[in-house]
Scaffold this active site. Structure first.
Site, PDB file in Angstrom:
ATOM      1  N   ASN A   1      -4.515 -23.374   6.088  1.00 40.42           N
ATOM      2  CA  ASN A   1      -3.270 -23.621   5.626  1.00 40.42           C
ATOM      3  C   ASN A   1      -2.850 -25.046   4.873  1.00 40.42           C
ATOM      4  O   ASN A   1      -3.473 -25.926   5.604  1.00 40.42           O
ATOM      5  CB  ASN A   1      -2.079 -23.205   6.620  1.00 40.42           C
ATOM      6  CG  ASN A   1      -2.386 -24.074   8.146  1.00 40.42           C
ATOM      7  OD1 ASN A   1      -3.480 -24.287   8.311  1.00 40.42           O
ATOM      8  ND2 ASN A   1      -1.169 -24.172   8.768  1.00 40.42           N
TER       9      ASN A   1
ATOM     10  N   GLU B   1       0.252 -27.106   3.887  1.00 37.69           N
ATOM     11  CA  GLU B   1       1.760 -27.114   3.944  1.00 37.69           C
ATOM     12  C   GLU B   1       2.370 -28.178   2.892  1.00 37.69           C
ATOM     13  O   GLU B   1       1.325 -28.737   2.002  1.00 37.69           O
ATOM     14  CB  GLU B   1       2.180 -27.398   5.231  1.00 37.69           C
ATOM     15  CG  GLU B   1       1.746 -26.405   6.239  1.00 37.69           C
ATOM     16  CD  GLU B   1       2.308 -26.768   7.678  1.00 37.69           C
ATOM     17  OE1 GLU B   1       2.839 -27.799   8.003  1.00 37.69           O
ATOM     18  OE2 GLU B   1       2.005 -25.755   8.617  1.00 37.69           O
TER      19      GLU B   1
ATOM     20  N   CYS C   1      -0.474 -20.130   3.261  1.00 34.55           N
ATOM     21  CA  CYS C   1      -1.244 -19.534   4.516  1.00 34.55           C
ATOM     22  C   CYS C   1      -2.864 -20.037   4.216  1.00 34.55           C
ATOM     23  O   CYS C   1      -3.413 -19.636   2.878  1.00 34.55           O
ATOM     24  CB  CYS C   1      -0.984 -18.205   4.980  1.00 34.55           C
ATOM     25  SG  CYS C   1       0.557 -17.995   5.643  1.00 34.55           S
TER      26      CYS C   1
ATOM     27  N   GLU D   1      -4.935 -17.709   4.891  1.00 35.84           N
ATOM     28  CA  GLU D   1      -5.663 -16.305   4.439  1.00 35.84           C
ATOM     29  C   GLU D   1      -5.373 -16.504   2.994  1.00 35.84           C
ATOM     30  O   GLU D   1      -6.398 -16.050   2.146  1.00 35.84           O
ATOM     31  CB  GLU D   1      -4.865 -15.012   4.869  1.00 35.84           C
ATOM     32  CG  GLU D   1      -5.039 -14.949   6.617  1.00 35.84           C
ATOM     33  CD  GLU D   1      -3.935 -15.745   7.257  1.00 35.84           C
ATOM     34  OE1 GLU D   1      -3.621 -16.869   6.909  1.00 35.84           O
ATOM     35  OE2 GLU D   1      -3.735 -15.129   8.432  1.00 35.84           O
TER      36      GLU D   1
ATOM     37  N   CYS E   1       0.412 -13.001   8.857  1.00 36.57           N
ATOM     38  CA  CYS E   1       1.957 -13.097   8.538  1.00 36.57           C
ATOM     39  C   CYS E   1       2.162 -11.713   7.706  1.00 36.57           C
ATOM     40  O   CYS E   1       1.320 -10.986   7.026  1.00 36.57           O
ATOM     41  CB  CYS E   1       2.485 -14.209   7.927  1.00 36.57           C
ATOM     42  SG  CYS E   1       2.367 -14.452   6.077  1.00 36.57           S
TER      43      CYS E   1
ATOM     44  N   CYS F   1       1.088 -12.421   3.939  1.00 34.27           N
ATOM     45  CA  CYS F   1      -0.564 -12.287   4.130  1.00 34.27           C
ATOM     46  C   CYS F   1      -1.174 -10.873   4.146  1.00 34.27           C
ATOM     47  O   CYS F   1      -2.028 -10.466   3.370  1.00 34.27           O
ATOM     48  CB  CYS F   1      -1.271 -13.188   4.792  1.00 34.27           C
ATOM     49  SG  CYS F   1      -1.212 -15.017   4.362  1.00 34.27           S
TER      50      CYS F   1
HETATM   51  N1  THU Z   1      -0.167 -19.630   8.950  1.00 32.39           N
HETATM   52  C1  THU Z   1      -1.298 -19.402   8.263  1.00 32.39           C
HETATM   53  O1  THU Z   1      -1.891 -20.146   7.801  1.00 32.39           O
HETATM   54  N2  THU Z   1      -1.827 -18.133   8.840  1.00 32.39           N
HETATM   55  C2  THU Z   1      -1.163 -17.053   9.465  1.00 32.39           C
HETATM   56  O2  THU Z   1      -1.640 -15.941   9.574  1.00 32.39           O
HETATM   57  C3  THU Z   1       0.005 -17.431  10.252  1.00 32.39           C
HETATM   58  C4  THU Z   1       0.594 -18.599   9.990  1.00 32.39           C
HETATM   59  C5  THU Z   1       0.460 -21.004   8.609  1.00 32.39           C
HETATM   60  C6  THU Z   1       1.504 -21.142   7.857  1.00 32.39           C
HETATM   61  C7  THU Z   1       2.137 -22.449   8.300  1.00 32.39           C
HETATM   62  O3  THU Z   1       1.358 -23.376   7.511  1.00 32.39           O
HETATM   63  C8  THU Z   1       1.736 -22.522   9.614  1.00 32.39           C
HETATM   64  O4  THU Z   1       0.741 -21.301  10.050  1.00 32.39           O
HETATM   65  C9  THU Z   1       3.035 -22.295  10.664  1.00 32.39           C
HETATM   66  O5  THU Z   1       3.471 -21.033  10.434  1.00 32.39           O
END
Ligand code: THU
Length: 138
Positions: A49, A51, A60, A62, A93, A96
């Site tokens: 991920n 941000e 994310c 994925e 999520c 995704c």
């Molecule tokens: N996140 C992912 O990268 N994948 C997931 O399946 C769930 C959430 C990340 C997004 C964000 O950077 C952090 O987790 C908190 O939500």
């Protein structure tokens, strides 16, 4: 690709995820995630991920991994492996799930990884039934 082949590839990818978590850029949530997408040729594509100070612009793990897969020339997902720095089981999520649906094979599986080992798995389409996808656009 045989069942034995995919098992070995999956185990190797799962073992790589804990170290990959260190590359996650989770400056705002501190929730690090690493993912591996295994394509139908058995190639693993990795992602974390990423941000952003403008929060909705973050991506994310994925999503990053799917982008790497498409960039490498593959179009079909056999497995999605997901590991979180918290070591909790994390499912993709909603957004995704839609991204995975675009490329998921009929027997695609979502695999949760803890401590570098697969601990839980689900058929992808059980996580996104009745979905909208490429077929709807003809
Ligand atoms: N996140 C992912 O990268 N994948 C997931 O399946 C769930 C959430 C990340 C997004 C964000 O950077 C952090 O987790 C908190 O939500």
């Amino acid at each position: 690709m045989s069942a034995d082949d995919i098992t070995t590839i999956e185990q190797d990818a799962a073992a790589a995820l804990p170290a990959l978590l260190a590359r996650s850029y989770a400056r705002y949530s501190n929730f690090t995630v690493a993912a591996a997408v295994i394509d139908e040729q058995g190639r693993a594509h990795l992602g974390v991920n990423v941000e952003n100070a403008a929060y909705p612009s973050g991506t994310c793990a994925e999503q990053t991994a799917i982008g790497a897969m498409v960039t490498a020339g593959s179009r079909r997902i056999a497995r999605v492996l997901i590991a979180a720095g918290s070591n909790a089981v994390v499912q993709p999520c909603g957004a995704c799930r839609q991204r995975i649906a675009e490329f998921a094979s009929d027997d695609c599986e979502i695999v949760s990884v803890q401590d570098g080992v697969a601990t839980q798995r689900a058929p992808f389409w059980s996580l996104l039934p009745e979905s909208f996808g490429p077929r709807d656009l003809g």
